[in-house]
Write a protein that holds these residues in place. Structure first.
Motif, short mmCIF file in Angstrom:
data_model
loop_
_atom_site.label_atom_id
_atom_site.label_comp_id
_atom_site.label_asym_id
_atom_site.label_seq_id
_atom_site.Cartn_x
_atom_site.Cartn_y
_atom_site.Cartn_z
N ILE A 241 1.14 -1.15 0.03
CA ILE A 241 0.09 0.02 0.10
C ILE A 241 0.95 1.20 -0.08
N ALA A 242 0.42 2.39 -0.80
CA ALA A 242 1.30 3.69 -0.57
C ALA A 242 0.37 4.56 -0.07
N LEU A 243 1.11 5.33 1.07
CA LEU A 243 0.37 6.53 1.65
C LEU A 243 1.02 7.64 1.17
N ILE A 244 0.36 8.77 0.74
CA ILE A 244 0.85 9.86 -0.16
C ILE A 244 0.33 11.02 0.50
N GLY A 245 1.28 11.96 1.10
CA GLY A 245 0.77 13.20 1.44
C GLY A 245 1.47 14.46 1.11
N MET A 246 1.22 15.60 1.62
CA MET A 246 1.46 16.97 1.09
C MET A 246 1.90 17.88 2.48
N GLY A 247 2.84 18.51 2.26
CA GLY A 247 3.19 19.52 3.52
C GLY A 247 2.96 18.93 5.08
N GLN B 57 6.01 4.63 -9.40
CA GLN B 57 5.90 4.24 -7.84
C GLN B 57 4.83 3.67 -7.44
N LEU B 58 3.68 3.86 -8.34
CA LEU B 58 2.36 3.30 -7.85
C LEU B 58 2.03 1.84 -8.71
N THR B 59 2.81 1.84 -9.58
CA THR B 59 2.69 0.89 -10.53
C THR B 59 2.99 -0.57 -9.75
N GLY B 60 1.91 -1.50 -9.56
CA GLY B 60 2.28 -2.69 -8.96
C GLY B 60 1.70 -2.73 -7.49
N ILE B 61 1.41 -1.43 -7.12
CA ILE B 61 0.65 -1.00 -5.79
C ILE B 61 -0.71 -1.20 -5.65
N GLU C 102 -5.51 11.45 -11.01
CA GLU C 102 -5.36 11.78 -12.44
C GLU C 102 -4.18 10.74 -12.90
N VAL C 103 -3.13 10.69 -12.13
CA VAL C 103 -2.14 9.85 -12.53
C VAL C 103 -2.70 8.43 -12.78
N ILE C 104 -3.28 8.11 -11.51
CA ILE C 104 -3.83 6.61 -11.78
C ILE C 104 -4.54 6.48 -12.88
N ALA C 105 -5.63 7.29 -13.15
CA ALA C 105 -6.19 7.21 -14.47
C ALA C 105 -5.40 7.27 -15.84
N GLU C 106 -4.68 8.14 -15.82
CA GLU C 106 -3.92 8.51 -17.19
C GLU C 106 -2.90 7.67 -17.48
N PHE C 107 -2.29 6.97 -16.37
CA PHE C 107 -1.00 6.06 -16.70
C PHE C 107 -1.65 4.61 -16.55
N ASP C 108 -3.01 4.27 -16.10
CA ASP C 108 -3.60 3.08 -15.92
C ASP C 108 -2.68 2.20 -15.06
N THR C 109 -2.48 2.65 -13.82
CA THR C 109 -1.68 1.84 -12.82
C THR C 109 -2.19 0.74 -12.13
N GLY C 110 -3.70 0.75 -12.29
CA GLY C 110 -4.49 -0.19 -11.68
C GLY C 110 -4.71 -0.32 -10.09
N THR C 111 -4.24 0.85 -9.69
CA THR C 111 -4.06 1.24 -8.14
C THR C 111 -5.65 1.62 -7.60
N ALA D 219 -5.89 2.31 6.13
CA ALA D 219 -5.16 1.17 5.05
C ALA D 219 -5.40 -0.04 5.59
N LEU D 220 -5.53 -0.43 6.81
CA LEU D 220 -6.03 -1.96 7.06
C LEU D 220 -7.39 -2.41 6.49
N ASN D 221 -8.30 -1.29 6.67
CA ASN D 221 -9.40 -1.75 6.14
C ASN D 221 -9.46 -1.99 4.56
N LEU D 222 -8.73 -1.36 3.92
CA LEU D 222 -8.20 -1.61 2.38
C LEU D 222 -7.89 -2.86 2.37
N LEU D 223 -6.90 -3.21 2.89
CA LEU D 223 -6.22 -4.38 2.77
C LEU D 223 -7.13 -5.82 3.22
N ARG D 224 -8.12 -5.46 4.06
CA ARG D 224 -8.84 -6.52 4.25
C ARG D 224 -9.85 -6.75 3.26
N GLU D 225 -10.47 -5.69 2.60
CA GLU D 225 -11.24 -5.75 1.42
C GLU D 225 -10.46 -6.54 0.23
N LYS D 226 -9.35 -6.79 0.09
CA LYS D 226 -8.90 -7.45 -0.99
C LYS D 226 -9.24 -8.81 -1.26
#
Length: 314
Positions: free
Chosen positions: A192-198, A237-241, A262-271, A307-314
C-alpha cells in the motif's frame, strides 16, 4: 517536538540571507508582520519592508509592481486571505503577467484551529492549480522548507509556497536535496502507498512506520512539489501497488488526492485509491489540530485504520 522549527522563522532567515548575499528582495505584508514573524528582517533592513495595511489586493498588486521594477517581491500573509481576497490579482497581476513574485501562504490548512473557516485555507492548492504559469510547493519539514525557499528566490517567475503555521520537526535525512518536481519516497513498501503533502506528511510517516512494524509493507510518498510534479515517476511508484491512500489538510477536491487520481487514471496503474482530507462539501472542524485531524480521518491512527480496512477488502 524535538528540534521543531516554525516555517515563518525559516522564511525570514532565508530572506535575510538572500539580501546579505546581494539579492534585491522586498517583502510585502498586509498588516501581517506578526503572522510573518518578520521583525528580525525589519531590524536588519528597516527600509526594505512594504506594509500596505489590511488590503490583500493591494498587497499582490504592489508586489507585482515591485517585480516589474526589478525587485524580487515576496508576499507574506495568511494563506486564506492571500488566495481568497486577492484571487484576481494573483491570477492576473502575478500568474498571467508572469511577474517575479513569490507568494508565501502562511498558516495554511487549518493551522488557525478554533478561528474556523474564515481563517482556514483548505482550497488554496485547488485554486492555484487552476491558474497557469505558477509553480506550487508545500514543504513538509524545516530542511525542505529552507531549500524550497532558496530555490524560489533564485527562480525567475511566480511561485506559491504553502506554509504550515505550527513548528514541525525534520523527516528527511541529512543528505536530502530538494529538486523541483521530484517525488520523495520516505519509506519503501509493496502492499500500500500512503501519499501526503506538507505538514500532514508527519501523520503519513507515522502511519507508514506503524504499518511496517505490524508486518504491512507500506510505502510513504511526499508530494511537496505540486507543480511541477514528475507524474511519470509517481506512476512508476504506484505501478504494482494495489492500494493508495492520499492524505491532506485540504479539501479532497483539487489537491493531492485529485493529482494522484489523475495519474492513476492517465497511466492506468491499476491502483485503487482512497482520498482522505476535508470531506467533499465540508469545512474543516473548528478546534485544535489533532481533534480536527482525527475528526476528518487524517491523523496517523485514522490513516492506519483506513489502510488496514482497504487491505482486508482485497
Amino acid at each position: 517536538m524535538a528540534n521543531a522549527e516554525h516555517f515563518a522563522n525559516i522564511m525570514v532567515e532565508r530572506f535575510i540571507e538572500a539580501v546579505n548575499r546581494g539579492v534585491d528582495l522586498v517583502p510585502v505584508v498586509a498588516d501581517s508582520t506578526s503572522t510573518a514573524k518578520i521583525a528580525p528582517f525589519i531590524e536588519a533592513f528597516p527600509d526594505r519592508l512594504v506594509n500596505v495595511g489590511i488590503a490583500e489586493q493591494a498587497l499582490v498588486g504592489t508586489a507585482a509592481g515591485l517585480a516589474l521594477g526589478g525587485k524580487v517581491a515576496v508576499t507574506c500573509n495568511a494563506a486564506p486571505f492571500l488566495i481568497s481576497r486577492a484571487n484576481e490579482q494573483v491570477k492576473v497581476d502575478v500568474c498571467y503577467n508572469n511577474t517575479n513574485v513569490k507568494l508565501f501562504g502562511l498558516n495554511s490548512g487549518a493551522s488557525y484551529g478554533p478561528l474556523a473557516s474564515t481563517h482556514h485555507s483548505i482550497d488554496d492548492i485547488s485554486v492555484m492549480r487552476g491558474f497557469g504559469n505558477i509553480e506550487i510547493y508545500a514543504p513538509a519539514s524545516p530542511k525542505q522548507c529552507r531549500q524550497i525557499i532558496d530555490y524560489a528566490i533564485e527562480k525567475q517567475g511566480p511561485v506559491y509556497i504553502r506554509m504550515d503555521g505550527k513548528p514541525l520537526p525534520e523527516i528527511f535525512s541529512d543528505s536530502y536535496q530538494f529538486e523541483p518536481g521530484r517525488v520523495d519516497v520516505i519509506a519503501e513498501g509493496e502492499e500500500i502507498a500512503l501519499i501526503g503533502m506538507g505538514s500532514v506528511m508527519h501523520e503519513v510517516a507515522e502511519a507508514a512506520a506503524t504499518l511496517n512494524a505490524s508486518g504491512v509493507s507500506a510505502k510513504a510518498i511526499c508530494l511537496s512539489s505540486i507543480r511541477p510534479c514528475d507524474t511519470d515517476e509517481l506512476a512508476r511508484q504506484l505501478t504494482g501497488i494495489r492500494f493508495a491512500v492520499t492524505v491532506e489538510e485540504h479539501n479532497v477536491n483539487g489537491g493531492v488526492g485529485a493529482m494522484v487520481a489523475e495519474v492513476i487514471a492517465e497511466f492506468d496503474t491499476g491502483t485503487r485509491l482512497k482520498r482522505l482530507g476535508i470531506h467533499d462539501g465540508a469545512y474543516a472542524l473548528a478546534g485544535d489540530r489533532q481533534s480536527m485531524r482525527a475528526y476528518h480521518g487524517i491523523d496517523a491512527g485514522s490513516v492506519v485504520d483506513t489502510a488496514l480496512n482497504l487491505l482486508r477488502e482485497k
